[in-house]
Design an enzyme around this catalytic site. Structure first.
Site, short mmCIF file in Angstrom:
data_model
loop_
_atom_site.label_atom_id
_atom_site.label_comp_id
_atom_site.label_asym_id
_atom_site.label_seq_id
_atom_site.Cartn_x
_atom_site.Cartn_y
_atom_site.Cartn_z
N GLN A 34 0.85 -1.19 0.00
CA GLN A 34 0.00 0.00 0.00
C GLN A 34 0.88 1.24 0.00
O GLN A 34 1.81 1.33 0.80
CB GLN A 34 -0.89 -0.01 1.25
CG GLN A 34 -2.32 -0.28 0.87
CD GLN A 34 -3.15 -0.85 1.99
OE1 GLN A 34 -2.63 -1.36 2.98
NE2 GLN A 34 -4.45 -0.74 1.85
N GLY A 35 0.62 2.15 -0.91
CA GLY A 35 1.41 3.38 -0.96
C GLY A 35 0.51 4.58 -0.79
O GLY A 35 -0.69 4.43 -0.54
N LYS A 85 -2.79 -1.63 -9.61
CA LYS A 85 -2.85 -0.56 -8.60
C LYS A 85 -4.23 0.09 -8.60
O LYS A 85 -4.69 0.60 -9.61
CB LYS A 85 -1.80 0.51 -8.91
CG LYS A 85 -1.65 1.53 -7.78
CD LYS A 85 -0.86 2.74 -8.21
CE LYS A 85 0.59 2.63 -7.86
NZ LYS A 85 1.34 3.86 -8.16
N ASP A 144 10.25 11.50 -7.60
CA ASP A 144 10.10 10.82 -6.31
C ASP A 144 11.02 9.59 -6.27
O ASP A 144 10.59 8.48 -5.94
CB ASP A 144 8.63 10.43 -6.08
CG ASP A 144 8.34 10.11 -4.61
OD1 ASP A 144 9.20 10.44 -3.76
OD2 ASP A 144 7.28 9.53 -4.33
N GLN A 151 -0.57 6.46 -2.96
CA GLN A 151 -1.55 6.60 -4.03
C GLN A 151 -2.61 5.52 -4.07
O GLN A 151 -3.58 5.63 -4.81
CB GLN A 151 -0.83 6.58 -5.37
CG GLN A 151 -0.10 7.85 -5.68
CD GLN A 151 0.53 7.72 -7.05
OE1 GLN A 151 -0.13 7.50 -8.04
NE2 GLN A 151 1.84 7.82 -7.09
N GLY A 152 -2.42 4.45 -3.33
CA GLY A 152 -3.43 3.40 -3.35
C GLY A 152 -2.89 2.04 -2.96
O GLY A 152 -1.81 1.93 -2.41
N THR A 153 -3.67 1.01 -3.32
CA THR A 153 -3.31 -0.36 -2.96
C THR A 153 -2.90 -1.12 -4.22
O THR A 153 -3.52 -0.96 -5.27
CB THR A 153 -4.54 -1.05 -2.32
OG1 THR A 153 -5.03 -0.18 -1.31
CG2 THR A 153 -4.19 -2.39 -1.72
N1 LIG Z 1 4.75 -3.75 -10.70
C1 LIG Z 1 4.79 -4.22 -9.45
N2 LIG Z 1 5.12 -5.51 -9.21
C2 LIG Z 1 5.16 -5.99 -7.95
N3 LIG Z 1 4.91 -5.26 -6.84
C3 LIG Z 1 4.59 -3.97 -7.00
C4 LIG Z 1 4.51 -3.38 -8.31
N4 LIG Z 1 4.18 -2.07 -8.15
C5 LIG Z 1 4.06 -1.86 -6.83
N5 LIG Z 1 4.29 -3.00 -6.12
C6 LIG Z 1 4.26 -3.16 -4.66
O1 LIG Z 1 3.27 -2.32 -4.12
C7 LIG Z 1 3.83 -1.41 -3.16
C8 LIG Z 1 3.12 -0.07 -3.24
O2 LIG Z 1 3.46 0.56 -4.45
P1 LIG Z 1 3.18 2.08 -4.77
O3 LIG Z 1 4.01 2.43 -5.94
O4 LIG Z 1 1.73 2.33 -4.86
O5 LIG Z 1 3.52 2.84 -3.48
P2 LIG Z 1 4.85 3.28 -2.71
O6 LIG Z 1 5.93 3.57 -3.69
O7 LIG Z 1 5.15 2.29 -1.65
O8 LIG Z 1 4.35 4.58 -1.98
P3 LIG Z 1 4.08 6.03 -2.52
O9 LIG Z 1 3.08 5.93 -3.64
O10 LIG Z 1 3.54 6.72 -1.33
O11 LIG Z 1 5.39 6.56 -2.98
C9 LIG Z 1 5.30 -1.36 -3.50
O12 LIG Z 1 6.07 -1.06 -2.41
C10 LIG Z 1 5.57 -2.77 -4.02
O13 LIG Z 1 5.81 -3.63 -2.92
#
Ligand SMILES: Nc1ncnc2c1ncn2[C@@H]1O[C@H](COP(=O)(O)OP(=O)(O)OP(=O)(O)O)[C@@H](O)[C@H]1O
Length: 383
Positions: free
Chosen positions: A63-64, A83, A185, A66-68
């Site tokens: 979860q980041g 996402k 970022d 921007q979403g799940t």
């Molecule tokens: N293409 C992908 N393949 C596998 N896992 C992914 C992928 N994209 C994202 N994830 C997983 O989902 C999590 C969240 O991703 P996301 O990019 O939404 O947020 P973040 O980078 O952790 O936070 P923020 O958006 O606040 O910078 C990641 O940390 C990763 O573990």
């Protein structure tokens, strides 16, 4: 009659979501021919529900802000990451998030690089819009650095290779054919690792193409504390050198194995950048290096890499190297073992000073013994 009416209602709802989720904005960019949006597949909401087993909790990858992100399987059997954007804040639909969402689609549709995560498509007709990426199986660089285990030690070669891969991706983005793209970022948790632990830069929600930037009036400072260029923080002016700064922070994370911000420590140790720069000034780089780096990394390469990181972290953006230069220097460090360096003022004497204090520091005698015991390490003879 009832069935027809129901179908019509469903269709109208999907159209409403499509519009609300920025479908029209995307079409607008499509018609102005920005990016290669035809390569982006539009998935149906049914396909997405099936792929994620109705957004089952045990499919959540992370979860980041921007979403799940869910792990999913498409009908053809391919594994993807889906996402689901966080669009609703309280009871309000957040227009800014829609903009970020469409922004990521447009930016990623222009990019084709082996070290950038691939966007396969999106779904706009669901209540919450979705992005579909290739699945990257080995987690993030953040986890690899900060949760190291004996099964998978983060070797020096891996650190250098990963740094080169990120630098190449950023160099590619900054020199993109139509207009430069700034990631905005860069941080270790936005670097994903594939089956061979190759780096894939991800999370382009806040990225900007310089061409797009001209039509955006957003001056809101965005980024992550600890990685953010102080010059950008002060002026709200993001430049290519702001990405260089954040990349510098990732470099010192790779060197030290420490978090950019440490809540447990007090200043100046709290900020990794200040701690690192302070240690460089005091010629005590070895004090903050990851023990694993000290144990297996060739000293000359470590020091040259640290000096490159220091230049990336220069407070004056103009004095930082470009990503092109950084990528070239990293390749050179890898190829020459840090023996061939370009002349950057006093760096040669700085290297000598650091080596001298490293060699004469009693706390490093352990690592020295280990290093000299190993016949495989290339640069022992120079120390
Ligand atoms: N293409 C992908 N393949 C596998 N896992 C992914 C992928 N994209 C994202 N994830 C997983 O989902 C999590 C969240 O991703 P996301 O990019 O939404 O947020 P973040 O980078 O952790 O936070 P923020 O958006 O606040 O910078 C990641 O940390 C990763 O573990």
């Amino acid at each position: 009659m009832y069935k027809v009416l129901k179908k019509k209602q469903k269709f109208t709802l999907k159209q409403k979501y499509f519009k609300r989720n920025g479908g029209l904005l995307l079409q607008q960019h499509l018609s102005s021919n920005e990016g290669n949006v035809d390569k982006i597949k539009l998935f149906t909401s049914k396909e997405m529900e099936k792929a994620t087993n109705y957004y089952n909790e045990n499919r959540i990858l992370g979860q980041g802000g921007q979403g799940t992100v869910y792990k999913g399987m498409l009908i053809d059997g391919s594994i993807v990451a889906i996402k689901k954007s966080k669009m609703v804040e309280g009871m309000k639909f957040d227009e800014k998030k829609v903009e970020q969402f469409i922004n990521e689609v447009i930016i990623l549709s222009q990019i084709n690089h082996r070290n950038v995560v691939k966007l396969l498509g999106c779904c706009l007709e669901a209540e919450i819009p979705l992005l579909v990426y290739e699945f990257i199986p080995n987690g993030t660089l953040y986890d690899l650095i900060h949760n190291q285990n004996e099964e998978l030690p983060l070797t020096w070669e891996m650190r250098i290779r990963i740094a080169i891969e990120i630098a190449n991706a950023l160099f590619y983005l900054h020199s993109a054919a139509s207009a430069p793209i700034y990631h905005r970022d860069i941080k270790s948790s936005n670097i994903l690792l594939d089956d061979k632990y190759r780096a894939k830069v991800s999370d382009f929600g806040t990225s900007r193409s310089v061409a797009l930037e001209q039509t955006h009036l957003t001056t809101r400072v965005q980024g992550t504390f600890g990685y953010m260029d102080p010059e950008y923080f002060r002026s709200s002016q993001f430049t290519e050198k702001s990405d260089v700064y954040s990349f510098g922070v990732v470099l010192i994370e790779l060197l030290t194995g420490q978090n950019p911000i440490s809540a447990e420590q007090s200043e100046p140790v709290r900020s990794l950048v200040s701690y690192f720069l302070h240690s460089m000034q005091e010629n005590s780089l070895f004090n903050i290096l990851d023990p694993m780096v000290v144990k297996v990394g060739p000293k000359q390469e470590i020091i040259v890499l640290a000096l490159l990181a220091k230049r990336c972290l220069n407070l004056n953006g103009k004095k930082r190297p470009t990503m092109k230069k950084v990528a070239m220097e990293l390749e050179l460090i890898k190829a020459s073992g840090g023996n061939v360096i370009e002349d950057h003022g006093d760096e040669e004497s700085e290297i000598d000073d650091i080596i001298h204090s490293w060699e004469t520091n009693p706390s490093c005698s352990m690592s020295r013994t280990i290093t000299t015991d190993s016949e495989t390490l290339p640069l022992n003879s120079t120390f």
